[in-house]
Motif scaffolding. Structure first.
Motif, PDB file in Angstrom:
ATOM      1  N   TRP A  58       0.830  -1.212   0.000  1.00  0.00           N
ATOM      2  CA  TRP A  58       0.000   0.000   0.000  1.00  0.00           C
ATOM      3  C   TRP A  58       0.862   1.259   0.000  1.00  0.00           C
ATOM      4  N   ASP A  59       1.972   1.216   0.698  1.00  0.00           N
ATOM      5  CA  ASP A  59       2.867   2.366   0.719  1.00  0.00           C
ATOM      6  C   ASP A  59       3.402   2.669  -0.677  1.00  0.00           C
ATOM      7  N   VAL A  79      -0.439   2.975 -10.177  1.00  0.00           N
ATOM      8  CA  VAL A  79      -0.626   2.109 -11.335  1.00  0.00           C
ATOM      9  C   VAL A  79      -2.109   1.915 -11.565  1.00  0.00           C
ATOM     10  N   GLY A  80      -2.544   2.072 -12.799  1.00  0.00           N
ATOM     11  CA  GLY A  80      -3.955   1.914 -13.128  1.00  0.00           C
ATOM     12  C   GLY A  80      -4.588   3.266 -13.370  1.00  0.00           C
ATOM     13  N   PHE A 102      -9.334  -8.139  -5.014  1.00  0.00           N
ATOM     14  CA  PHE A 102      -9.793  -7.720  -6.338  1.00  0.00           C
ATOM     15  C   PHE A 102      -8.616  -7.419  -7.266  1.00  0.00           C
ATOM     16  N   LEU A 103      -7.598  -6.752  -6.744  1.00  0.00           N
ATOM     17  CA  LEU A 103      -6.417  -6.442  -7.561  1.00  0.00           C
ATOM     18  C   LEU A 103      -5.683  -7.708  -7.989  1.00  0.00           C
ATOM     19  N   GLN A 104      -5.681  -8.719  -7.136  1.00  0.00           N
ATOM     20  CA  GLN A 104      -4.986  -9.966  -7.441  1.00  0.00           C
ATOM     21  C   GLN A 104      -5.801 -10.900  -8.329  1.00  0.00           C
ATOM     22  N   GLU A 105      -7.103 -10.988  -8.083  1.00  0.00           N
ATOM     23  CA  GLU A 105      -7.937 -11.988  -8.751  1.00  0.00           C
ATOM     24  C   GLU A 105      -8.850 -11.419  -9.836  1.00  0.00           C
ATOM     25  N   GLN A 109      -8.157 -10.389 -14.743  1.00  0.00           N
ATOM     26  CA  GLN A 109      -9.069 -11.040 -15.688  1.00  0.00           C
ATOM     27  C   GLN A 109      -9.879 -10.016 -16.479  1.00  0.00           C
ATOM     28  N   ALA A 110     -10.320  -8.963 -15.804  1.00  0.00           N
ATOM     29  CA  ALA A 110     -11.153  -7.954 -16.467  1.00  0.00           C
ATOM     30  C   ALA A 110     -10.323  -6.994 -17.297  1.00  0.00           C
ATOM     31  N   GLY A 111      -9.109  -6.745 -16.863  1.00  0.00           N
ATOM     32  CA  GLY A 111      -8.238  -5.788 -17.548  1.00  0.00           C
ATOM     33  C   GLY A 111      -8.048  -4.527 -16.730  1.00  0.00           C
ATOM     34  N   TRP A 112      -6.817  -4.061 -16.650  1.00  0.00           N
ATOM     35  CA  TRP A 112      -6.478  -2.912 -15.823  1.00  0.00           C
ATOM     36  C   TRP A 112      -7.023  -1.602 -16.380  1.00  0.00           C
ATOM     37  N   ASP A 113      -7.462  -1.599 -17.624  1.00  0.00           N
ATOM     38  CA  ASP A 113      -7.950  -0.359 -18.223  1.00  0.00           C
ATOM     39  C   ASP A 113      -9.460  -0.374 -18.452  1.00  0.00           C
ATOM     40  N   ARG A 114     -10.155  -1.280 -17.834  1.00  0.00           N
ATOM     41  CA  ARG A 114     -11.589  -1.425 -18.059  1.00  0.00           C
ATOM     42  C   ARG A 114     -12.447  -0.483 -17.212  1.00  0.00           C
ATOM     43  N   TYR A 115     -11.965  -0.133 -16.026  1.00  0.00           N
ATOM     44  CA  TYR A 115     -12.788   0.637 -15.094  1.00  0.00           C
ATOM     45  C   TYR A 115     -12.222   2.031 -14.868  1.00  0.00           C
TER      46      TYR A 115
END
Length: 131
Positions: A58-59, A79-80, A102-105, A109-115
């Motif tokens: 987190w840091d 990142v993101g 959510f970040l790990q799982e 799968q959904a994609g880092w640029d989807r939301y």
């Protein structure tokens, strides 16, 4: 541990004490922007940021906090291309645990640029807003 930028800028130390900004030096610490009262920064944000700093992930991952009306906290990651709406500073450890899962799982799968936004302010759920 925290630099507050707003009508007046200042630092908050580990004990929640206010320190003035320096014209000669800028400390590399997390930044908070938005509608921030000093009492909120000292009593609520400082302990939260101290907890974030204890965790290496987190840091390194969170670079900014933005405070909305009602003292709702939005995390800005390094990142993101999305924002993380934490809501009010209650149960933050459970919210961060859900976010980590959510970040790990989910996100790979959904994609880092989807939301554009990940909302953690609702109990027992994560709500994502698509771009």
């Amino acid at each position: 541990i925290l630099r507050v930028l707003g009508e007046e800028g200042y630092y908050i130390d580990r004990e929640g004490q206010v320190m003035p900004l320096s014209s000669r030096f800028t400390s590399r610490v997390m930044v908070a922007t938005g509608q921030i009262k000093k009492s909120f920064a000292c009593n609520r944000l400082a302990p939260f940021v101290a907890d974030l700093k204890k965790d290496r992930f987190w840091d390194a991952y969170i670079e900014q906090l933005h405070i909305l009306p009602g003292e709702e906290v939005v995390l800005v990651p390094k990142v993101g291309d999305f924002r993380i709406s934490l809501g009010i500073l209650d149960r933050w450890q459970q919210k961060l645990d859900k976010l980590m899962l959510f970040l790990q799982e989910g996100l790979p799968q959904a994609g880092w640029d989807r939301y554009r936004e990940i909302k953690l302010k609702f109990e027992d759920q994560i709500v994502c807003v698509k771009k």
